[in-house]
Design a protein around this motif. Structure first.
Motif, PDB file in Angstrom:
ATOM      1  N   SER A 135     -30.911 125.967  22.627  1.00  0.00           N
ATOM      2  CA  SER A 135     -30.527 124.975  23.899  1.00  0.00           C
ATOM      3  C   SER A 135     -29.937 125.729  24.784  1.00  0.00           C
ATOM      4  N   LEU A 136     -28.910 126.668  24.234  1.00  0.00           N
ATOM      5  CA  LEU A 136     -28.062 127.409  25.046  1.00  0.00           C
ATOM      6  C   LEU A 136     -29.069 128.474  26.085  1.00  0.00           C
ATOM      7  N   VAL A 137     -29.876 129.122  25.522  1.00  0.00           N
ATOM      8  CA  VAL A 137     -30.957 129.844  26.173  1.00  0.00           C
ATOM      9  C   VAL A 137     -31.509 129.016  27.308  1.00  0.00           C
ATOM     10  N   VAL A 138     -32.254 127.929  26.934  1.00  0.00           N
ATOM     11  CA  VAL A 138     -33.074 127.189  27.905  1.00  0.00           C
ATOM     12  C   VAL A 138     -32.112 126.543  29.027  1.00  0.00           C
ATOM     13  N   ALA A 139     -30.706 125.992  28.488  1.00  0.00           N
ATOM     14  CA  ALA A 139     -29.957 125.633  29.653  1.00  0.00           C
ATOM     15  C   ALA A 139     -29.600 126.596  30.579  1.00  0.00           C
ATOM     16  N   MET A 140     -29.298 127.878  30.167  1.00  0.00           N
ATOM     17  CA  MET A 140     -28.899 128.950  31.041  1.00  0.00           C
ATOM     18  C   MET A 140     -30.042 129.578  31.902  1.00  0.00           C
ATOM     19  N   MET A 141     -31.296 129.343  31.385  1.00  0.00           N
ATOM     20  CA  MET A 141     -32.533 130.063  32.000  1.00  0.00           C
ATOM     21  C   MET A 141     -33.040 128.903  33.063  1.00  0.00           C
ATOM     22  N   SER A 142     -33.081 127.654  32.763  1.00  0.00           N
ATOM     23  CA  SER A 142     -33.489 126.727  33.515  1.00  0.00           C
ATOM     24  C   SER A 142     -32.566 126.209  34.638  1.00  0.00           C
ATOM     25  N   ASN A 143     -31.298 126.568  34.291  1.00  0.00           N
ATOM     26  CA  ASN A 143     -30.365 125.969  35.455  1.00  0.00           C
ATOM     27  C   ASN A 143     -29.446 127.069  35.780  1.00  0.00           C
ATOM     28  N   PRO A 144     -29.374 127.621  37.090  1.00  0.00           N
ATOM     29  CA  PRO A 144     -28.777 129.007  37.418  1.00  0.00           C
ATOM     30  C   PRO A 144     -27.324 128.475  37.293  1.00  0.00           C
ATOM     31  N   LEU A 145     -27.071 127.149  37.392  1.00  0.00           N
ATOM     32  CA  LEU A 145     -25.484 126.867  37.585  1.00  0.00           C
ATOM     33  C   LEU A 145     -24.734 126.562  36.181  1.00  0.00           C
ATOM     34  N   CYS A 146     -25.488 126.713  35.143  1.00  0.00           N
ATOM     35  CA  CYS A 146     -25.273 126.451  33.919  1.00  0.00           C
ATOM     36  C   CYS A 146     -24.706 127.809  33.233  1.00  0.00           C
ATOM     37  N   THR A 147     -23.459 127.758  33.002  1.00  0.00           N
ATOM     38  CA  THR A 147     -22.820 128.979  32.381  1.00  0.00           C
ATOM     39  C   THR A 147     -22.635 128.687  30.881  1.00  0.00           C
ATOM     40  N   TYR A 148     -22.550 129.751  30.323  1.00  0.00           N
ATOM     41  CA  TYR A 148     -21.957 129.653  28.580  1.00  0.00           C
ATOM     42  C   TYR A 148     -20.827 128.725  28.513  1.00  0.00           C
ATOM     43  N   TYR A 149     -19.992 128.783  29.448  1.00  0.00           N
ATOM     44  CA  TYR A 149     -18.806 127.683  29.296  1.00  0.00           C
ATOM     45  C   TYR A 149     -19.102 126.334  29.456  1.00  0.00           C
ATOM     46  N   THR A 150     -20.127 126.183  30.766  1.00  0.00           N
ATOM     47  CA  THR A 150     -20.363 124.667  30.795  1.00  0.00           C
ATOM     48  C   THR A 150     -21.216 124.330  29.893  1.00  0.00           C
ATOM     49  N   TRP A 151     -22.094 124.957  29.201  1.00  0.00           N
ATOM     50  CA  TRP A 151     -22.836 124.577  27.975  1.00  0.00           C
ATOM     51  C   TRP A 151     -21.948 124.041  26.719  1.00  0.00           C
ATOM     52  N   CYS A 152     -21.128 125.017  26.501  1.00  0.00           N
ATOM     53  CA  CYS A 152     -20.013 124.872  25.385  1.00  0.00           C
ATOM     54  C   CYS A 152     -19.214 123.623  25.688  1.00  0.00           C
ATOM     55  N   ASP A 153     -18.967 123.354  26.614  1.00  0.00           N
ATOM     56  CA  ASP A 153     -17.971 122.205  26.906  1.00  0.00           C
ATOM     57  C   ASP A 153     -18.848 120.837  27.068  1.00  0.00           C
ATOM     58  N   THR A 154     -20.438 120.864  27.447  1.00  0.00           N
ATOM     59  CA  THR A 154     -20.942 119.637  27.592  1.00  0.00           C
ATOM     60  C   THR A 154     -21.739 119.501  26.302  1.00  0.00           C
ATOM     61  N   TYR A 155     -22.381 120.590  25.593  1.00  0.00           N
ATOM     62  CA  TYR A 155     -23.061 120.512  24.510  1.00  0.00           C
ATOM     63  C   TYR A 155     -22.388 119.907  23.165  1.00  0.00           C
ATOM     64  N   TRP A 156     -21.360 120.562  23.033  1.00  0.00           N
ATOM     65  CA  TRP A 156     -20.573 120.154  21.934  1.00  0.00           C
ATOM     66  C   TRP A 156     -19.461 119.079  21.940  1.00  0.00           C
ATOM     67  N   ALA A 157     -19.403 118.331  23.287  1.00  0.00           N
ATOM     68  CA  ALA A 157     -18.684 117.282  23.626  1.00  0.00           C
ATOM     69  C   ALA A 157     -19.134 116.109  22.691  1.00  0.00           C
ATOM     70  N   ALA A 158     -20.383 115.739  22.582  1.00  0.00           N
ATOM     71  CA  ALA A 158     -20.743 114.504  21.977  1.00  0.00           C
ATOM     72  C   ALA A 158     -20.517 114.783  20.282  1.00  0.00           C
ATOM     73  N   LEU A 159     -20.618 116.033  19.992  1.00  0.00           N
ATOM     74  CA  LEU A 159     -20.518 116.170  18.408  1.00  0.00           C
ATOM     75  C   LEU A 159     -18.978 116.191  17.818  1.00  0.00           C
ATOM     76  N   LYS A 160     -17.808 116.330  18.970  1.00  0.00           N
ATOM     77  CA  LYS A 160     -16.491 116.106  18.627  1.00  0.00           C
ATOM     78  C   LYS A 160     -16.090 117.261  17.164  1.00  0.00           C
ATOM     79  N   PRO A 161     -16.257 118.555  17.479  1.00  0.00           N
ATOM     80  CA  PRO A 161     -15.973 119.421  16.592  1.00  0.00           C
ATOM     81  C   PRO A 161     -14.581 119.228  16.007  1.00  0.00           C
TER      82      PRO A 161
END
Length: 183
Positions: A88-114
């Motif tokens: 998911s990280l790789v696809v998100a970063m390759m398909s959306n140039p505005l998506c960074t690792y930090y953006t992905w981290c904040d949004t992807y893990w938000a629903a999981l509530k680590p």
């Protein structure tokens, strides 16, 4: 971003464990059924040999099968989730140039509530779903594998029955536990 946050939760709670358990049921459950069915062959008499030594064959195999399938489903689902997250990280970063690792981290893990490095909200039900599915797969495989057979056609019937019943039992377990989780 909202789609990415929902994607993490859906992967963890439903998709990855369900597909992993279905694959385990279809492949490993059928392989165990075939192994036990081969032992049950009247020409080879391996089943009777265990009985002659005073070992009830089902009591010899079933505890190990239950433990192996329950733990195997949990571990395989958990590992598959981490690899799906990496994908998911790789696809998100390759398909959306505005998506960074930090953006992905904040949004992807938000629903999981680590609640730690490896624990998320709903980990208990994750473990229960996979363990129950593994238990069902082990019991169904042992049941169909231990049935007496006389021809190879009966063996194929047992293998097909074990495969179908394991997948249906896995779907039923996940359906029931996902309904419980929804409430």
């Amino acid at each position: 971003e909202q789609m990415l946050s929902g994607f993490g939760g859906v992967l963890y709670r439903a998709l990855i464990p369900l597909f992993t358990c279905i694959c385990v049921a279809a492949r490993s459950g059928t392989a165990v059924t075939a192994y036990l069915s081969e032992m049950r062959d009247e020409g080879k008499r391996q089943w009777e040999a265990l009985e002659n030594f005073g070992i009830p064959p089902l009591w010899f195999f079933v505890p190990q099968l239950i433990l192996t399938f329950a733990l195997g489903c949990i571990l395989l689902s958990y590992i598959a989730f981490w690899f799906a997250s990496l994908g998911s990280l790789v696809v998100a970063m390759m398909s959306n140039p505005l998506c960074t690792y930090y953006t992905w981290c904040d949004t992807y893990w938000a629903a999981l509530k680590p609640s730690g490095i490896f624990w998320f909200e709903g980990t208990g039900l994750f473990v229960i779903k996979n363990a129950c599915a593994g238990l069902c797969i082990a019991l169904i495989s042992a049941y169909y594998g231990s049935r007496k057979r006389k021809t190879s056609l009966e063996t194929m019937t047992n293998l097909s029955g074990a495969n179908v019943m394991s997948v249906l039992a896995t779907l039923l377990v996940f359906f029931i536990l996902l309904l419980i989780e929804a409430h």
